[in-house]
Design an enzyme around this catalytic site. Structure first.
Site, mmCIF file in Angstrom:
data_model
loop_
_atom_site.group_PDB
_atom_site.id
_atom_site.type_symbol
_atom_site.label_atom_id
_atom_site.label_comp_id
_atom_site.label_asym_id
_atom_site.label_seq_id
_atom_site.Cartn_x
_atom_site.Cartn_y
_atom_site.Cartn_z
ATOM 1 N N LYS A 209 36.087 59.804 -15.594
ATOM 2 C CA LYS A 209 34.771 59.229 -15.269
ATOM 3 C C LYS A 209 34.758 58.847 -13.794
ATOM 4 O O LYS A 209 35.596 58.071 -13.336
ATOM 5 C CB LYS A 209 34.498 57.989 -16.128
ATOM 6 C CG LYS A 209 33.150 57.329 -15.785
ATOM 7 C CD LYS A 209 32.795 56.221 -16.765
ATOM 8 C CE LYS A 209 33.329 54.872 -16.372
ATOM 9 N NZ LYS A 209 32.662 54.265 -15.205
ATOM 10 N N ASP B 184 29.197 59.028 -13.710
ATOM 11 C CA ASP B 184 28.546 57.797 -14.188
ATOM 12 C C ASP B 184 27.738 57.170 -13.050
ATOM 13 O O ASP B 184 28.166 56.213 -12.420
ATOM 14 C CB ASP B 184 29.672 56.855 -14.674
ATOM 15 C CG ASP B 184 29.180 55.514 -15.156
ATOM 16 O OD1 ASP B 184 27.995 55.389 -15.504
ATOM 17 O OD2 ASP B 184 30.008 54.570 -15.203
ATOM 18 N N LEU B 185 26.549 57.745 -12.797
ATOM 19 C CA LEU B 185 25.744 57.254 -11.674
ATOM 20 C C LEU B 185 24.513 56.467 -12.136
ATOM 21 O O LEU B 185 23.774 55.936 -11.312
ATOM 22 C CB LEU B 185 25.320 58.433 -10.770
ATOM 23 C CG LEU B 185 26.490 59.210 -10.146
ATOM 24 C CD1 LEU B 185 25.963 60.357 -9.284
ATOM 25 C CD2 LEU B 185 27.386 58.308 -9.315
ATOM 26 N N LYS B 186 24.286 56.436 -13.433
ATOM 27 C CA LYS B 186 23.229 55.593 -14.038
ATOM 28 C C LYS B 186 21.904 55.686 -13.274
ATOM 29 O O LYS B 186 21.398 54.688 -12.746
ATOM 30 C CB LYS B 186 23.669 54.128 -14.098
ATOM 31 C CG LYS B 186 24.936 53.875 -14.900
ATOM 32 C CD LYS B 186 25.231 52.394 -15.032
ATOM 33 C CE LYS B 186 26.447 52.085 -15.862
ATOM 34 N NZ LYS B 186 27.732 52.413 -15.218
ATOM 35 N N LEU B 187 21.329 56.875 -13.259
ATOM 36 C CA LEU B 187 20.092 57.062 -12.488
ATOM 37 C C LEU B 187 18.918 56.297 -13.106
ATOM 38 O O LEU B 187 18.797 56.192 -14.326
ATOM 39 C CB LEU B 187 19.741 58.550 -12.390
ATOM 40 C CG LEU B 187 20.769 59.489 -11.761
ATOM 41 C CD1 LEU B 187 20.126 60.820 -11.404
ATOM 42 C CD2 LEU B 187 21.436 58.901 -10.533
ATOM 43 N N HIS B 188 18.048 55.789 -12.244
ATOM 44 C CA HIS B 188 16.863 55.042 -12.678
ATOM 45 C C HIS B 188 15.862 55.079 -11.528
ATOM 46 O O HIS B 188 16.012 54.367 -10.533
ATOM 47 C CB HIS B 188 17.279 53.584 -12.994
ATOM 48 C CG HIS B 188 16.172 52.754 -13.582
ATOM 49 N ND1 HIS B 188 16.401 51.506 -14.117
ATOM 50 C CD2 HIS B 188 14.855 52.984 -13.733
ATOM 51 C CE1 HIS B 188 15.254 51.001 -14.567
ATOM 52 N NE2 HIS B 188 14.296 51.877 -14.333
ATOM 53 N N ASP B 189 14.836 55.936 -11.651
ATOM 54 C CA ASP B 189 13.828 56.067 -10.585
ATOM 55 C C ASP B 189 12.599 56.707 -11.217
ATOM 56 O O ASP B 189 12.544 56.848 -12.446
ATOM 57 C CB ASP B 189 14.407 56.940 -9.441
ATOM 58 C CG ASP B 189 13.774 56.609 -8.088
ATOM 59 O OD1 ASP B 189 12.549 56.390 -8.046
ATOM 60 O OD2 ASP B 189 14.486 56.599 -7.082
ATOM 61 N N THR C 220 11.752 62.133 -9.303
ATOM 62 C CA THR C 220 12.952 61.968 -8.469
ATOM 63 C C THR C 220 14.222 62.138 -9.305
ATOM 64 O O THR C 220 15.190 62.778 -8.873
ATOM 65 C CB THR C 220 12.921 60.568 -7.810
ATOM 66 O OG1 THR C 220 11.751 60.507 -6.999
ATOM 67 C CG2 THR C 220 14.137 60.311 -6.953
ATOM 68 N N THR D 49 26.316 45.741 -20.399
ATOM 69 C CA THR D 49 27.084 44.704 -21.127
ATOM 70 C C THR D 49 27.205 43.428 -20.302
ATOM 71 O O THR D 49 27.558 42.381 -20.817
ATOM 72 C CB THR D 49 28.492 45.202 -21.504
ATOM 73 O OG1 THR D 49 29.026 45.917 -20.404
ATOM 74 C CG2 THR D 49 28.450 46.083 -22.728
ATOM 75 N N ARG E 151 41.020 48.388 -25.154
ATOM 76 C CA ARG E 151 42.313 47.838 -24.753
ATOM 77 C C ARG E 151 43.353 48.151 -25.820
ATOM 78 O O ARG E 151 43.030 48.125 -27.006
ATOM 79 C CB ARG E 151 42.241 46.307 -24.589
ATOM 80 C CG ARG E 151 41.368 45.830 -23.418
ATOM 81 C CD ARG E 151 41.972 46.195 -22.063
ATOM 82 N NE ARG E 151 41.144 45.807 -20.942
ATOM 83 C CZ ARG E 151 40.213 46.567 -20.347
ATOM 84 N NH1 ARG E 151 39.980 47.793 -20.794
ATOM 85 N NH2 ARG E 151 39.540 46.133 -19.312
ATOM 86 N N GLY F 98 39.705 52.342 -18.537
ATOM 87 C CA GLY F 98 40.030 52.216 -17.115
ATOM 88 C C GLY F 98 41.373 51.546 -16.900
ATOM 89 O O GLY F 98 42.425 52.177 -17.013
ATOM 90 N N ARG F 99 41.309 50.249 -16.604
ATOM 91 C CA ARG F 99 42.518 49.521 -16.191
ATOM 92 C C ARG F 99 43.738 49.639 -17.099
ATOM 93 O O ARG F 99 44.853 49.681 -16.572
ATOM 94 C CB ARG F 99 42.153 48.058 -15.920
ATOM 95 C CG ARG F 99 41.352 47.924 -14.626
ATOM 96 C CD ARG F 99 40.577 46.646 -14.538
ATOM 97 N NE ARG F 99 39.469 46.633 -15.497
ATOM 98 C CZ ARG F 99 38.578 45.656 -15.597
ATOM 99 N NH1 ARG F 99 38.665 44.609 -14.801
ATOM 100 N NH2 ARG F 99 37.607 45.719 -16.476
HETATM 101 O O1 C5P Z 1 38.929 48.957 -16.712
HETATM 102 P P1 C5P Z 1 38.033 49.076 -17.908
HETATM 103 O O2 C5P Z 1 38.693 49.790 -19.090
HETATM 104 O O3 C5P Z 1 37.411 47.775 -18.305
HETATM 105 O O4 C5P Z 1 36.877 50.048 -17.394
HETATM 106 C C1 C5P Z 1 35.788 50.413 -18.164
HETATM 107 C C2 C5P Z 1 34.905 51.332 -17.385
HETATM 108 O O5 C5P Z 1 33.690 51.481 -18.107
HETATM 109 C C3 C5P Z 1 34.506 50.815 -15.994
HETATM 110 O O6 C5P Z 1 34.339 51.947 -15.152
HETATM 111 C C4 C5P Z 1 33.189 50.121 -16.244
HETATM 112 O O7 C5P Z 1 32.343 50.121 -15.130
HETATM 113 C C5 C5P Z 1 32.594 50.981 -17.346
HETATM 114 N N1 C5P Z 1 31.619 50.353 -18.205
HETATM 115 C C6 C5P Z 1 31.851 49.197 -18.918
HETATM 116 N N2 C5P Z 1 30.870 48.664 -19.719
HETATM 117 C C7 C5P Z 1 29.697 49.276 -19.801
HETATM 118 C C8 C5P Z 1 29.438 50.434 -19.086
HETATM 119 C C9 C5P Z 1 30.426 50.952 -18.278
HETATM 120 O O8 C5P Z 1 32.938 48.647 -18.873
HETATM 121 N N3 C5P Z 1 28.783 48.792 -20.612
#
Ligand code: C5P
Length: 234
Positions: free
Chosen positions: A31, A58-63, A67, A121, A183, A212-213
Site C-alpha cells: 500500500k 491509497d490516495l483517498k480522492l475526494h473532489d 476532476t 477511523t 496486530r 503496517g508497523r
Molecule cells: O502501522 P499500521 O498497521 O497501524 O498501519 C495501518 C495502515 O492503514 C496505515 O497506512 C494507515 O494510514 C492505514 N489506515 C488505517 N485506518 C484506516 C484507514 C487506513 O490505519 N481507517
C-alpha cells in the site's frame, strides 16, 4: 487479494527500498499512501509494478466528479491494482471515478479495483455528529456509505474488521472489506484503538488486511510478514 497488504509508510523511496530488500524478489502486496506518493511520484509506483508487486494506491480522492474521473484515468494508466475515494464525495463522484478507471485501463490489463473510505477511523461519533452534522450513529453512517458505494458500482470499502460482517450482509459477500488495524498478539497497538489479529480478521469476514508497523518496524520484517501471512492464510 490473498496476501496481507503491507502499508509502505516511508517518507522516501530509499527507505522503502531498504525495507523491501529483505524480501528479495518475492512479489508482495504493497500500500502506497500520500506520504510516499507525494515525495516520489508515479515513477516509483511504476518501478514497484515492474517488480511484480500488487499495488494499493491509497490516495483517498475526494473532489468534484469530473476532476476525480480525470485523476482516476491517470492512476489507471499506472497499472495499479487497487485505489480509493472518500464515499463522502457522493454517489455521482464514485460513479465517475469508476468510469475514469475504465477509460484509463490499458489494453490487456484489468481495471484497478475501487474501494471507498466511509468514515475515517480517526473520526469519533461525537465529531461526526457535531462537525459534519450527521445525526446518526457512526455505525449507521458507515453502513449507509457502504451501501452507497455498492450502488455506485464500487468493489468495496476500507473498514474495521468489526464492521465487515454487517457490511457484507447489507451489500454482498463479494463486496470487499479491506481492513487495517491488524496486530499480532505479541505486538504493541501503537495509535490504533481497536485491533485484531490476522486470524481474527479472517474470522470476522475481512476480505484483505492492511498491516503496517507490525511488519515495517519489526526487528526482522520478513519473519514478521511470514507470521502475519501464516495466520491470515489459515
Ligand atoms: O502501522 P499500521 O498497521 O497501524 O498501519 C495501518 C495502515 O492503514 C496505515 O497506512 C494507515 O494510514 C492505514 N489506515 C488505517 N485506518 C484506516 C484507514 C487506513 O490505519 N481507517
Amino acid at each position: 487479494m490473498d496476501k496481507p497488504i503491507i502499508a509502505l509508510d516511508f517518507p522516501n523511496a530509499s527507505e522503502a527500498e531498504a525495507f523491501l530488500k529483505s524480501f528479495g524478489k518475492e512479489p508482495l502486496a504493497l500500500k502506497i499512501g500520500m506520504e510516499l506518493f507525494f515525495s516520489e511520484g508515479p515513477e516509483f509506483v511504476l518501478k514497484l509494478k515492474e517488480a511484480g508487486h500488487f499495488i494499493f494506491l491509497d490516495l483517498k480522492l475526494h473532489d468534484i466528479p469530473n476532476t476525480v474521473k480525470s485523476a482516476m484515468r491517470s492512476l489507471a494508466k499506472l497499472g495499479v491494482d487497487l485505489v480509493n475515494v472518500h464515499a463522502a464525495g457522493g454517489k455521482q463522484m464514485m460513479m465517475e471515478a469508476l468510469s475514469g478507471l475504465k477509460e484509463g485501463t490499458l489494453a490487456g490489463k484489468s481495471r484497478p479495483k475501487l474501494i471507498a473510505v466511509t468514515q475515517l477511523t480517526s473520526t469519533s461519533e461525537q465529531e461526526m455528529q457535531q462537525e459534519q452534522l450527521i445525526p446518526v450513529s457512526l455505525e449507521d453512517s458507515v453502513l449507509h456509505y457502504s451501501k452507497l458505494a455498492e450502488e455506485a458500482g464500487l468493489d468495496g470499502v476500507v473498514c474495521s474488521s468489526f464492521e465487515a460482517k454487517r457490511i457484507k450482509e447489507q451489500t454482498s459477500d463479494a463486496f470487499l472489506c479491506v481492513t487495517p488495524g491488524i496486530r499480532l498478539a505479541s505486538d504493541s497497538k501503537n495509535d490504533q484503538k481497536r485491533v485484531v489479529t490476522p486470524k481474527e480478521a479472517r474470522n470476522l469476514h475481512a476480505s484483505a488486511i492492511v498491516v503496517g508497523r507490525p511488519i515495517t518496524r519489526a526487528e526482522n520484517p520478513k519473519v514478521a510478514y511470514e507470521r502475519v501471512l501464516k495466520e491470515w492464510e489459515i
